[in-house]
Design a protein around this motif. Structure first.
Motif, PDB file in Angstrom:
ATOM      1  N   GLU A   1       0.831  -1.197   0.000  1.00  0.00           N
ATOM      2  CA  GLU A   1       0.000   0.000   0.000  1.00  0.00           C
ATOM      3  C   GLU A   1       0.869   1.253   0.000  1.00  0.00           C
ATOM      4  N   TYR A   2       1.916   1.238   0.808  1.00  0.00           N
ATOM      5  CA  TYR A   2       2.822   2.393   0.874  1.00  0.00           C
ATOM      6  C   TYR A   2       3.525   2.579  -0.474  1.00  0.00           C
ATOM      7  N   TYR A   3       3.952   1.474  -1.062  1.00  0.00           N
ATOM      8  CA  TYR A   3       4.645   1.536  -2.355  1.00  0.00           C
ATOM      9  C   TYR A   3       3.732   2.099  -3.451  1.00  0.00           C
ATOM     10  N   LEU A   4       2.478   1.626  -3.500  1.00  0.00           N
ATOM     11  CA  LEU A   4       1.551   2.097  -4.517  1.00  0.00           C
ATOM     12  C   LEU A   4       1.239   3.583  -4.329  1.00  0.00           C
ATOM     13  N   THR A   5       1.099   4.001  -3.077  1.00  0.00           N
ATOM     14  CA  THR A   5       0.813   5.409  -2.811  1.00  0.00           C
ATOM     15  C   THR A   5       1.991   6.285  -3.194  1.00  0.00           C
ATOM     16  N   LYS A   6       3.194   5.845  -2.865  1.00  0.00           N
ATOM     17  CA  LYS A   6       4.392   6.607  -3.236  1.00  0.00           C
ATOM     18  C   LYS A   6       4.515   6.686  -4.759  1.00  0.00           C
ATOM     19  N   SER A   7       4.249   5.582  -5.439  1.00  0.00           N
ATOM     20  CA  SER A   7       4.337   5.564  -6.898  1.00  0.00           C
ATOM     21  C   SER A   7       3.274   6.467  -7.525  1.00  0.00           C
ATOM     22  N   TYR A   8       2.091   6.469  -6.922  1.00  0.00           N
ATOM     23  CA  TYR A   8       1.035   7.370  -7.399  1.00  0.00           C
ATOM     24  C   TYR A   8       1.501   8.815  -7.286  1.00  0.00           C
ATOM     25  N   CYS A   9       2.056   9.169  -6.144  1.00  0.00           N
ATOM     26  CA  CYS A   9       2.488  10.550  -5.931  1.00  0.00           C
ATOM     27  C   CYS A   9       3.612  10.939  -6.878  1.00  0.00           C
ATOM     28  N   LYS A  10       4.611  10.097  -7.019  1.00  0.00           N
ATOM     29  CA  LYS A  10       5.798  10.451  -7.791  1.00  0.00           C
ATOM     30  C   LYS A  10       5.590  10.368  -9.298  1.00  0.00           C
ATOM     31  N   THR A  11       4.690   9.478  -9.746  1.00  0.00           N
ATOM     32  CA  THR A  11       4.570   9.233 -11.184  1.00  0.00           C
ATOM     33  C   THR A  11       3.146   9.378 -11.703  1.00  0.00           C
ATOM     34  N   ALA A  12       2.227   8.609 -11.119  1.00  0.00           N
ATOM     35  CA  ALA A  12       0.879   8.535 -11.692  1.00  0.00           C
ATOM     36  C   ALA A  12       0.069   9.811 -11.517  1.00  0.00           C
ATOM     37  N   SER A  13       0.287  10.535 -10.421  1.00  0.00           N
ATOM     38  CA  SER A  13      -0.557  11.699 -10.132  1.00  0.00           C
ATOM     39  C   SER A  13      -0.478  12.756 -11.226  1.00  0.00           C
ATOM     40  N   LEU A  14       0.722  13.014 -11.736  1.00  0.00           N
ATOM     41  CA  LEU A  14       0.862  14.025 -12.783  1.00  0.00           C
ATOM     42  C   LEU A  14       0.105  13.607 -14.039  1.00  0.00           C
ATOM     43  N   MET A  15       0.181  12.318 -14.387  1.00  0.00           N
ATOM     44  CA  MET A  15      -0.570  11.821 -15.546  1.00  0.00           C
ATOM     45  C   MET A  15      -2.071  11.927 -15.304  1.00  0.00           C
ATOM     46  N   ALA A  16      -2.500  11.542 -14.095  1.00  0.00           N
ATOM     47  CA  ALA A  16      -3.928  11.552 -13.781  1.00  0.00           C
ATOM     48  C   ALA A  16      -4.506  12.961 -13.830  1.00  0.00           C
ATOM     49  N   PHE A  17      -3.839  13.898 -13.177  1.00  0.00           N
ATOM     50  CA  PHE A  17      -4.347  15.266 -13.137  1.00  0.00           C
ATOM     51  C   PHE A  17      -4.236  15.940 -14.505  1.00  0.00           C
ATOM     52  N   SER A  18      -3.220  15.587 -15.296  1.00  0.00           N
ATOM     53  CA  SER A  18      -3.078  16.157 -16.634  1.00  0.00           C
ATOM     54  C   SER A  18      -4.191  15.669 -17.554  1.00  0.00           C
ATOM     55  N   CYS A  19      -4.484  14.374 -17.485  1.00  0.00           N
ATOM     56  CA  CYS A  19      -5.567  13.830 -18.312  1.00  0.00           C
ATOM     57  C   CYS A  19      -6.908  14.423 -17.907  1.00  0.00           C
ATOM     58  N   LYS A  20      -7.124  14.551 -16.609  1.00  0.00           N
ATOM     59  CA  LYS A  20      -8.371  15.157 -16.145  1.00  0.00           C
ATOM     60  C   LYS A  20      -8.455  16.613 -16.592  1.00  0.00           C
ATOM     61  N   SER A  21      -7.348  17.317 -16.541  1.00  0.00           N
ATOM     62  CA  SER A  21      -7.335  18.712 -16.970  1.00  0.00           C
ATOM     63  C   SER A  21      -7.647  18.843 -18.456  1.00  0.00           C
ATOM     64  N   ALA A  22      -7.189  17.879 -19.250  1.00  0.00           N
ATOM     65  CA  ALA A  22      -7.521  17.891 -20.682  1.00  0.00           C
ATOM     66  C   ALA A  22      -9.023  17.779 -20.876  1.00  0.00           C
ATOM     67  N   ALA A  23      -9.677  16.934 -20.066  1.00  0.00           N
ATOM     68  CA  ALA A  23     -11.136  16.809 -20.134  1.00  0.00           C
ATOM     69  C   ALA A  23     -11.818  18.106 -19.714  1.00  0.00           C
ATOM     70  N   LEU A  24     -11.261  18.778 -18.718  1.00  0.00           N
ATOM     71  CA  LEU A  24     -11.829  20.050 -18.279  1.00  0.00           C
ATOM     72  C   LEU A  24     -11.705  21.113 -19.370  1.00  0.00           C
ATOM     73  N   LEU A  25     -10.611  21.085 -20.108  1.00  0.00           N
ATOM     74  CA  LEU A  25     -10.435  22.022 -21.212  1.00  0.00           C
ATOM     75  C   LEU A  25     -11.400  21.731 -22.349  1.00  0.00           C
ATOM     76  N   SER A  26     -11.938  20.515 -22.383  1.00  0.00           N
ATOM     77  CA  SER A  26     -12.957  20.150 -23.375  1.00  0.00           C
ATOM     78  C   SER A  26     -14.358  20.497 -22.900  1.00  0.00           C
ATOM     79  N   HIS A  27     -14.440  21.336 -21.858  1.00  0.00           N
ATOM     80  CA  HIS A  27     -15.705  21.859 -21.330  1.00  0.00           C
ATOM     81  C   HIS A  27     -16.527  20.806 -20.582  1.00  0.00           C
ATOM     82  N   HIS A  28     -15.870  19.795 -20.019  1.00  0.00           N
ATOM     83  CA  HIS A  28     -16.556  18.844 -19.167  1.00  0.00           C
ATOM     84  C   HIS A  28     -16.461  19.316 -17.725  1.00  0.00           C
TER      85      HIS A  28
END
Length: 305
Positions: free
Chosen positions: A264-291
């Motif tokens: 659990e600690y490893y997955l959370t650390k990996s989310y913070c260091k790597t996945a979070s930027l991808m997740a928030f960037s993809c979500k932001s792209a959807a927001l720019l598409s007026h969602h």
């Protein structure tokens, strides 16, 4: 187009749960700007309170572990049109679909991080064509551009709005790569790494001070570029990715022996260091598409990232 189709197949009414995003900000009095105190909650977290001692809640610390758990529990597999374990690989090059947009990235970033100091400019542009260095795979900008195209197909936008959104996708792609690159430069300093992407690390070519300042400069210019997108929700989401990057680095530096053995600690650390930027960037792209922020499209985009 495989990537857009995969996303579109995920966007269904079955996505009912809201992926809570990690929220953390400096506790400040909105009037005076003074930093607020924090008080411990019964659940173990801390809540910022006003400096006058009142219990009015201002901001609440991130619950990153629960965020990762919620993302992992959300399954969209039933709505995918392609199964990599069964179906043959599609004859498509996702990088080729946005090659024209990515080709302009280096020039746009170099234009953003041109400063008055030559060393600061050179070190900040080190991974963006200023020298004979590897540019990396550009996975994050590609994801942003593809997600923008996919979510635009589900948006009710006129021609002018589509053109504006396309420019914003490219801007967000550059911002995402600037944030990622800044984290790499700082990581190399913390890890005392000699090389990066087949060449010398920035702090080895210039100095530790120059590397730290160039990483800060990249983050600062990325923040300025974010504000120019004119979408408050995107600024809000991308700010969370900066917080998560710092959280991940702290988790790695301060982990105990038991925590290093925790999945659990490893997955959370990996989310913070790597996945979070991808997740928030993809979500932001959807927001720019007026969602909308909590729409099925935005949630699916975050999960995809």
């Amino acid at each position: 187009m495989l990537i857009p189709l995969l996303l579109l197949s995920c966007v269904t009414s079955a996505v009912a749960s809201r992926c809570g995003v990690a929220r953390m900000a400096l506790g400040m009095d909105s009037v005076s700007g003074r930093v607020a105190r924090t008080a411990r909650r019964s659940g173990g977290g801390r809540v910022a309170t006003l400096v006058d001692g009142s219990e009015e809640r201002v901001v609440e610390e991130s619950q990153t572990f629960s965020t990762v758990s919620a993302l992992n529990q959300m399954s969209l597999s039933h709505f995918r049109c392609h199964d990599i374990t069964v179906d043959p690989a599609p004859d498509v090059d996702p990088f080729g679909l946005v090659a024209d947009d990515i080709a302009r990235l280096n020039a746009e970033v170099c234009n953003e991080v041109t400063g008055k100091d030559e060393v600061l400019t050179a070190s900040s542009q080190h991974f963006f064509g200023a020298g004979n260095t590897r540019e990396g795979k550009r996975v994050r900008p590609v994801l942003v551009c593809l997600m923008g195209q996919a979510t635009a197909l589900l948006a009710d936008m006129d021609t002018q709005q589509q053109q504006q959104a396309s420019e914003q996708y490219r801007g967000l792609a550059a911002i995402t790569e600037m944030i990622h690159t800044a984290s790499l430069v700082h990581d190399d300093v913390l890890d005392a790494a000699d090389t990066r992407r087949g060449g010398s690390a920035v702090h080895k070519l210039y100095s530790t001070r120059a590397a730290v300042m160039s990483g800060d400069f990249l983050l600062a210019r990325a923040s300025v570029a974010l504000s120019r997108l004119g979408k408050t929700e995107v600024v809000q989401e991308m700010a969370k990715s900066l917080e998560a990057l710092v959280q991940g680095e702290i988790m790695q530096l301060q982990s105990t022996a038991d925590e290093r053995l925790s999945l659990e600690y490893y997955l959370t650390k990996s989310y913070c260091k790597t996945a979070s930027l991808m997740a928030f960037s993809c979500k932001s792209a959807a927001l720019l598409s007026h969602h909308e922020m909590d729409s099925e499209v935005a949630v699916a985009a975050e999960k995809f990232g």
